[in-house]
Enzyme design. Sequence first.
Site, PDB file in Angstrom:
ATOM      1  N   TYR A  96       0.809  -1.147   0.129  1.00 51.95           N
ATOM      2  CA  TYR A  96       0.158  -0.097   0.011  1.00 51.95           C
ATOM      3  C   TYR A  96       0.953   1.383   0.022  1.00 51.95           C
ATOM      4  O   TYR A  96       2.263   1.314   0.093  1.00 51.95           O
ATOM      5  CB  TYR A  96      -0.886  -0.187   1.181  1.00 51.95           C
ATOM      6  CG  TYR A  96      -0.321   0.249   2.765  1.00 51.95           C
ATOM      7  CD1 TYR A  96       0.530  -0.702   3.130  1.00 51.95           C
ATOM      8  CD2 TYR A  96      -0.385   1.561   3.118  1.00 51.95           C
ATOM      9  CE1 TYR A  96       1.391  -0.300   4.318  1.00 51.95           C
ATOM     10  CE2 TYR A  96       0.223   2.069   4.351  1.00 51.95           C
ATOM     11  CZ  TYR A  96       1.141   1.192   4.839  1.00 51.95           C
ATOM     12  OH  TYR A  96       1.724   1.148   6.009  1.00 51.95           O
ATOM     13  N   ARG A 137      -8.246 -20.423  -0.767  1.00 50.56           N
ATOM     14  CA  ARG A 137      -6.907 -19.934   0.019  1.00 50.56           C
ATOM     15  C   ARG A 137      -6.031 -21.328   0.163  1.00 50.56           C
ATOM     16  O   ARG A 137      -6.295 -22.403   0.497  1.00 50.56           O
ATOM     17  CB  ARG A 137      -7.708 -19.891   1.620  1.00 50.56           C
ATOM     18  CG  ARG A 137      -6.484 -19.403   2.487  1.00 50.56           C
ATOM     19  CD  ARG A 137      -7.090 -19.524   3.849  1.00 50.56           C
ATOM     20  NE  ARG A 137      -6.129 -18.999   4.880  1.00 50.56           N
ATOM     21  CZ  ARG A 137      -5.130 -19.628   5.342  1.00 50.56           C
ATOM     22  NH1 ARG A 137      -4.983 -20.968   5.167  1.00 50.56           N
ATOM     23  NH2 ARG A 137      -4.173 -19.137   6.413  1.00 50.56           N
ATOM     24  N   LYS A 149       6.630  -1.888   1.960  1.00 50.64           N
ATOM     25  CA  LYS A 149       5.403  -1.495   2.605  1.00 50.64           C
ATOM     26  C   LYS A 149       4.130  -2.484   2.441  1.00 50.64           C
ATOM     27  O   LYS A 149       3.156  -1.926   1.513  1.00 50.64           O
ATOM     28  CB  LYS A 149       5.082   0.216   1.854  1.00 50.64           C
ATOM     29  CG  LYS A 149       4.280   0.875   2.927  1.00 50.64           C
ATOM     30  CD  LYS A 149       4.320   2.291   2.396  1.00 50.64           C
ATOM     31  CE  LYS A 149       3.182   3.208   3.006  1.00 50.64           C
ATOM     32  NZ  LYS A 149       3.753   3.580   4.697  1.00 50.64           N
ATOM     33  N   GLU A 184      12.597   2.420  14.099  1.00 55.20           N
ATOM     34  CA  GLU A 184      11.760   3.404  13.444  1.00 55.20           C
ATOM     35  C   GLU A 184      10.677   3.654  14.631  1.00 55.20           C
ATOM     36  O   GLU A 184      10.518   3.088  15.404  1.00 55.20           O
ATOM     37  CB  GLU A 184      11.481   3.175  12.096  1.00 55.20           C
ATOM     38  CG  GLU A 184      10.852   1.959  11.903  1.00 55.20           C
ATOM     39  CD  GLU A 184      10.252   1.664  10.521  1.00 55.20           C
ATOM     40  OE1 GLU A 184      10.410   2.884   9.656  1.00 55.20           O
ATOM     41  OE2 GLU A 184      10.160   0.488   9.968  1.00 55.20           O
ATOM     42  N   LEU A 228      11.162   0.992   7.051  1.00 50.51           N
ATOM     43  CA  LEU A 228      10.883   1.357   5.695  1.00 50.51           C
ATOM     44  C   LEU A 228      11.254   2.708   5.510  1.00 50.51           C
ATOM     45  O   LEU A 228      11.477   3.595   6.309  1.00 50.51           O
ATOM     46  CB  LEU A 228       8.942   1.646   6.040  1.00 50.51           C
ATOM     47  CG  LEU A 228       8.552   2.209   4.600  1.00 50.51           C
ATOM     48  CD1 LEU A 228       8.235   0.861   3.647  1.00 50.51           C
ATOM     49  CD2 LEU A 228       7.323   2.949   4.862  1.00 50.51           C
TER      50      LEU A 228
END
Lengths: 282, 282
Positions: free
Chosen positions: B30, B97, B143, B175, B199
């Site tokens: 995303y 699945r 991400k 972070e 990230l």
Amino acid sequence: MILVNDRFVERTEATVDIEDRGYQFGDGVYEVIRVYGGAPFLLDEHMARLARSLREIRLEPPYGIDELTDKIRRLITLNALGDGIVYLQITRGASPRTHGFPKNAHSVLTAYTQTLDRPLQALQEGIRAHLTEDIRWLRCDIKSLNLLGSVLAKQEALDKGCAEAILHRGKTVTEGSASNVFALIGGVWFTHPANHLILDGITRRSVLRIMQELDMPAKEEAVTVEQLLAAEELIVTSTTQEVMPVVAVDGRPIGDGSVGPWTRRLQEAFEAAIRETANRSS
Amino acid sequence: MILVNDRFVERTEATVDIEDRGYQFGDGVYEVIRVYGGAPFLLDEHMARLARSLREIRLEPPYGIDELTDKIRRLITLNALGDGIVYLQITRGASPRTHGFPKNAHSVLTAYTQTLDRPLQALQEGIRAHLTEDIRWLRCDIKSLNLLGSVLAKQEALDKGCAEAILHRGKTVTEGSASNVFALIGGVWFTHPANHLILDGITRRSVLRIMQELDMPAKEEAVTVEQLLAAEELIVTSTTQEVMPVVAVDGRPIGDGSVGPWTRRLQEAFEAAIRETANRSS
């Protein structure tokens, strides 16, 4: 039919909001329950683990576990499921996206059934496995929807013609990408202790009980990659893979490369437990 | 309007299949893009990072990044968004699945806008942060939608009356739960190098460029928790938190407990970049 919260709906009606936190954060937990001959296998243990996963991420289910257990049984009946699985997950629900828990969201439960044959040929012949570094988070004891690490490991194994990935953190073997690992070393079955680095599999526990009944020595103690490769026998266990022999790891045969006698004895005892469940229901 | 794959649809029409791999595995990536005065901020950098995230998990988007960039601009216009964000995610789509990649699934893109005011009061006064162990996976450079570790850390911080969690692996600060961390120590800004443990934030990079322009010494080098607590100034940076001063960590003041002069200079330069974007659009 699909179970969505407390309603049984048609598959086409079962959709998810794009702001469901399961979709945006993987903020939820799940279970996969095996069904043999219409009877759920080890259902109460799955439900107890689900309750634990929910507690660990502080997620309130839409209703209690007892009611859910009844509804799972009802779902199996409604769908006239014989051999298959129930998949169920609970997420923290839909809410405008922000990392912290939403104040007014309601958790969302979805559950459905799927027919699934037992992997009889693989159980007979064994599978090949691939070793790869365990890069997952440090709360693998929670059966959460954050499964991308397992997905990538499994796909890496499949790309190499193997059916399962066996994960290791540095030198230490943890578990499979969707299974637990048992290695027979010097006549003792070793499996990683049930701490934050692995999921305490329902089949894992069942197999540990069987080992005790069969007087097979077992230790919940981690082994190294080197020890694993030198094992006499090797199995992975899971709800759908059952007691699955691993006959080669990254092209190196385990033992003489065929399914060993201790594994066969475990499989027979596990079969008996399955038959007992299926018979109880009929 | 909501963007679903290549169609703009009403919010009520935008739903997700219960077997979407985003919902069951968090198998997707995303971006959150800031919009100031109707203009997307650093859009190309977000799109380049999205392309990288997609590559790293071997996910083919429904169409190319250039076309997506156009559609994001169109979405902003359609929704007459002034100050706000675009949230967009791409998952590996719906398929029965199984952990390995599906053969016949089509990736699913959803994107929507949300109005959002700038956090002006917090930018002025600074926020309090809470330290907690970083338990996330070892590919934080992607991400991905596997955000439960960040969710739990953020909630822990909120429970303690703090606005952000600062994560550390053992002694090493990595972070924030949804931000990067910069600590001013001995007149040098330190921030964790952009490797697999963090990230590489778009705002992080923007702030590093600003530091260079302002001749502020900066090093992409990790600091310890102890060093962080002794920092002269401390900031967290993110798309929505911008250049956010941290004035206390777990109740201990950073510096004299007020927003420092170097932070103010960074904020002014960042403001100028925001104004430039907003003006370009009008």
